[in-house]
Structures are given as C-alpha cells and as structure tokens.
Design an enzyme around this catalytic site. Structure first.
Site, short mmCIF file in Angstrom:
data_model
loop_
_atom_site.label_atom_id
_atom_site.label_comp_id
_atom_site.label_asym_id
_atom_site.label_seq_id
_atom_site.Cartn_x
_atom_site.Cartn_y
_atom_site.Cartn_z
N GLU A 3 0.86 -1.18 0.00
CA GLU A 3 0.00 0.00 0.00
C GLU A 3 0.91 1.24 0.00
OE1 GLU A 3 -3.27 -0.36 2.82
OE2 GLU A 3 -3.19 -2.53 2.69
N ARG A 276 -12.93 -8.93 0.25
CA ARG A 276 -11.72 -8.71 1.04
C ARG A 276 -12.04 -8.86 2.52
NH1 ARG A 276 -7.80 -5.97 -1.76
NH2 ARG A 276 -6.48 -7.03 -0.24
#
Ligand SMILES: [Zn+2]
Length: 286
Positions: A3, A276
């Site tokens: 990320e 997710r």
C-alpha cells in the site's frame, strides 16, 4: 499487497541507491504482466540516467533524462530487488512480500545499472511497467483519485463524493478512483480509529465521520511511513531493516482478540466485504 506507505519506503530506499545511476541495458525475461512489458523498453531507456524517483499513490515513477517517465506498479506481489555488483551474494530486498531467496522463475525484468542490478519479481503478475512522455503521464493520473496525503482529499471532496452513494465506506476506501493508495490493511485500521462500522453506507456518514476519515487516513499512513511500512511477510528496506507498523495494528489479523479501545469489552470480528477480509469491532464501530 503493498500500500502507499510501503511504496513510499521503497521509493526512499531506491532514491538513496540508484538516483543518478545510468541504465546500461534492460533485459526482459517474461513480458507477461498486467500489461505486456514493451519490447522497446531497452532501446528506449538504455544509456539514460535515472534522474529521480517519485511516487504518486501506489505508483513509482522513474524520471529518466528529464524527458521520459517510467511508471511502475507492483500489483499484488511485485518486489524490487537490488543486487550490489561488488558483492553478488548480497541480495538486498527492497520491496513488499520479499523473500531473501529470489524465485528466479518469477523474475520478469532486470535493469543493469552502473552499480546495481535491479530485478523485478512478480509471482502473481498484476504489476506493470509503462513508459510515458511528460504530458501523457498526467492524463493517466486524471483517472486516479487523490491520495490521502494530498490536500485534494478534503472534507468538501469527500462529502460531495458521498452524496447518494449507497455503497459501504470500506469499499470506498479501497476504490482507487475515490482515494488512491489505501489498501485492505490500512482501510480496516482507519475505520477502527474513526469508530465507523465498515458496512455503513457512504451517504449516511455525518460531517464528523467525514472529518475523522480524512484525519485518520492521513495520520495512519504517515505513522506507517515513519515505522518503515508494515512487514507482513518479510518486507525490508534497502538497509535490510523490517518495517514495524504491523506491531501497531489494532484490528488487522486480530480476529477474536479483545478490542483495544478503553472501556470496550468487544472482540474483533472478521467479515468479507467486497471479497476482502475486513477486521472491526462491532461494539465501538457504529
Ligand atoms: Zn471495541
């Protein structure tokens, strides 16, 4: 998946090592990434200098000879490895999900630089390399939402975006057109700090909720960068140090453990939202 904080740490690591290095040649081992690696990459970039390395959201940008830009996205499992030519045995991991033993069959592309060899390895092949001339790169980013550290990600932007939006807030935090750079780990952490339930519909968020989302998106990513990112499976920077933000996780991968908020006796739950895993406390996240 790396990320924003991990890509920022990678960028800083690469800047220290390969800024102003000349690209001697580039070898492609396997073109099959999200977009095929262009055959012309060697011809286009060899004998040029990497003047700088920058980052927008989860994208790395190599500024080549002030005229071209090489955009790199690590996808789900891309890692960049630097090998110091003086010490071939020392393999320096610079990216997320790295392993000290490079699985050679997943090496896609290799840059022979003046002092280093830079290898891109990607078992799941969702990463990509694209060359842009200056102007066309800004066109590419027109379709990418602002990153949380950018001033464009402000209260007005978020409130306007959420008008009449029925989708839940967790899905929006992962939607790169709305905000770019936040992935699954940090989305759960941000919502926990905001005390907002991940299933809450975007249109029903209050002004205070939105202020918190802006504030914690920024502060959590900044803290993670300070801690060198999160080392889920052996992420290291070029000095060989692990990131340590995983020690700060309050909900991610803490299913069935006690909620860390004072005065809350809840347990952390795990729920799949938009395919997710999402971690949250259903007592203090309303
Ligand atoms: Zn709680």
């Amino acid at each position: 998946m790396p990320e924003l904080p991990e890509v920022e740490v990678l960028k800083r690591s690469l800047q220290k090592k390969i800024r102003f290095c000349k690209i001697i040649r580039i070898k492609i081992y396997n073109r099959n990434l999200r977009y095929k690696v262009p055959y012309s990459i060697n011809k286009n970039l060899k004998n040029n200098v990497v003047n700088n390395i920058s980052r927008i959201s989860k994208y790395l940008i190599f500024h080549i000879n002030f005229s071209k830009k090489l955009l790199i996205h690590l996808g789900m499992s891309g890692t960049i490895h630097l090998i110091n030519k003086k010490n071939f045995k020392k393999n320096t991991n610079t990216s997320f999900y790295s392993s000290p033993n490079l699985p050679l069959k997943h090496n896609h592309i290799e840059f022979f630089l003046e002092k280093y060899q830079l290898i891109y390895n990607d078992p799941r092949r969702f990463g990509f390399f694209k060359i842009f001339e200056k102007k066309s790169l800004s066109d590419f980013f027109n379709n990418v939402g602002p990153e949380p550290l950018n001033n464009k990600f402000n209260i007005n932007y978020i409130s306007n975006y959420f008008i009449n939006k029925k989708k839940n807030i967790k899905s929006f935090l992962l939607d790169q057109k709305f905000v770019s750079g936040i992935g699954n780990i940090y989305a759960s952490e941000i919502l926990f700090c905001c005390k907002i339930n991940p299933l809450k519909k975007a249109k029903s968020l209050t002004k205070l909720d939105i202020k918190k989302i802006r504030y914690f998106s920024k502060s959590i990513l900044n803290q993670a960068i300070k801690k060198g990112g999160s080392s889920i499976r052996d992420f290291k920077n070029v000095e060989g140090r692990n990131g340590s933000y995983q020690n700060e996780f309050k909900v991610y991968q803490r299913e069935n453990l006690n909620c860390l908020n004072k005065d809350c006796f809840g347990k952390i739950k795990k729920k799949v939202i938009s395919k997710r895993s999402t971690f949250f406390c259903n007592r203090c996240q309303k």
